[in-house]
Design an enzyme around this catalytic site. Structure first.
Site, PDB file in Angstrom:
ATOM      1  N   ALA A  88      63.993 -67.443  -2.699  1.00  0.00           N
ATOM      2  CA  ALA A  88      65.029 -67.971  -3.586  1.00  0.00           C
ATOM      3  C   ALA A  88      66.433 -67.602  -3.101  1.00  0.00           C
ATOM      4  O   ALA A  88      66.613 -66.878  -2.118  1.00  0.00           O
ATOM      5  CB  ALA A  88      64.799 -67.466  -5.004  1.00  0.00           C
ATOM      6  N   HIS A  89      67.417 -68.088  -3.835  1.00  0.00           N
ATOM      7  CA  HIS A  89      68.820 -67.910  -3.415  1.00  0.00           C
ATOM      8  C   HIS A  89      69.249 -66.440  -3.413  1.00  0.00           C
ATOM      9  O   HIS A  89      68.847 -65.652  -4.237  1.00  0.00           O
ATOM     10  CB  HIS A  89      69.780 -68.748  -4.282  1.00  0.00           C
ATOM     11  CG  HIS A  89      69.647 -68.548  -5.764  1.00  0.00           C
ATOM     12  ND1 HIS A  89      70.227 -69.378  -6.678  1.00  0.00           N
ATOM     13  CD2 HIS A  89      68.991 -67.628  -6.499  1.00  0.00           C
ATOM     14  CE1 HIS A  89      69.961 -68.971  -7.899  1.00  0.00           C
ATOM     15  NE2 HIS A  89      69.210 -67.902  -7.811  1.00  0.00           N
TER      16      HIS A  89
END
Length: 346
Positions: free
Chosen positions: A241-242
């Site tokens: 994820a980011h």
């Protein structure tokens, strides 16, 4: 390609027992090898095959004792598994990356530059303002967005997608279907119960010698960079994820999910189907066993985790052993309680 046993031994810094002039033209498993093949023996479970293999040569350790006569020539080395891995790497480089030149149709945008000795497969796309190094291999149907940077010797397999401003280091491998730089999962809840997308304006950075498996996805950062450090290996079907950071030489097995803003240390091992919650940190050399869920930060190096929620491996194994005996323990507890109460009065 053909090499003599002696030439292979010289590369591996090994010693030859037998005819060093025998020619080798392929690599094979010890139990399946035919004449002309080179095999290796590392796991002693396969030792019986050493005496029956039809391989022309076998890589073994210096300490390997022989209980029977061996028909194959032996190449003795310090570490057979590592030596065979080196040969596999050489073979892969020679056979998979030997393509050079440009196939048509393909596209490269304005102000983009690519180095010498490269390969661009048909229907590949390179956006504007990209900087791509020497010896880069770009297979058909690869997409490279605007302003990407790719280091020397990197390989991008068919269908890999790099969103704009992705940075990839030298000698990386990005397998088919991998996506680097897709939007992070950022949505702001609204008073009416709907969600408003939060713009994701960061990028993804891969340092040198990183491997990304097929259909893995690495989201761009909300701001800044999602970073995969030098030598890290990401398996197929992994979600990063980011704003995640994965440390040097960490390995992440298939179907693992790492939530946003989590920092994974160096030399960690995340086994298959591991889940890591967001905004955590895992210390260097943390190992998480398969299907475990980590919900809190790990600050001590070298910890082995298991379970969901994951906790210390030794404690988890003890807890599981007790869990299996719960029915019996319940019966014994009931018997003790009845004994403590004494015989029932009529």
């Amino acid at each position: 390609m053909e090499f003599t046993v002696g030439q292979i031994a010289e590369v591996l810094k090994g010693t030859v027992e037998g005819d060093a002039s025998l020619r080798i033209d392929r690599l094979a498993k010890i139990e399946e090898a035919q004449p002309g093949a080179l095999a290796f023996l590392s796991n002693q479970k396969y030792e019986p095959h050493l005496y029956s293999t039809r391989a022309s040569a076998v890589i073994v350790s210096h300490s390997q004792a022989l209980r029977q006569p061996v028909g194959a020539v032996l190449i003795r080395v310090d570490d057979p598994y590592l030596s065979f891995t080196m040969l596999l790497e050489f073979y892969q480089q020679a056979t998979r990356t030997g393509r050079r030149g440009v196939e048509e149709p393909c596209f490269m945008g304005a102000n983009s530059r690519i180095g010498d000795n490269h390969y661009r497969g048909a229907f590949s796309y390179i956006g504007e303002g990209c900087e791509i190094g020497d010896d880069v291999v770009i297979f058909p149907h690869v997409y490279i967005g605007d302003r990407c940077r790719i280091g020397n010797g990197t390989i991008l397999y068919s269908g890999a997608k790099l969103y704009a401003e992705t940075v990839v280091g030298a000698r990386c491998v990005i397998h088919a279907g991998a996506v680097l730089g897709s939007d992070g999962f950022g949505f702001a809840p609204q008073p009416d119960g709907s969600y408003r997308p939060i713009p994701q304006i960061g990028n993804v950075v891969l340092e040198d010698n990183v491997s990304i498996g097929a259909n893995a996805t690495i989201d761009c950062a909300t701001m800044g960079s999602t970073i995969i450090r030098e030598g890290a290996k990401i398996d197929n079907l992994v979600q990063v994820a980011h704003n995640v950071e994965i440390g040097r030489h960490t390995v992440v097995a298939a179907q693992t999910g790492i939530s946003g803003s989590t920092k994974i240390g160096d030399f960690c091992v995340l086994a298959g189907q591991t889940g890591i919650a967001g905004h955590l940190s895992l210390a260097n050399r943390t190992t998480v066993t398969a299907q475990s869920g980590v919900g809190k930060s790990i600050k001590t190096e070298g910890i082995l985790l298991q379970g969901s929620p994951a906790f210390n491996l030794r404690d988890s194994l003890r807890a599981n052993a007790i869990f299996r005996h719960l029915p019996e323990l319940e019966r014994r507890l009931d018997a003790l309680e009845k004994g403590a109460k004494g015989p029932e009065k009529e």
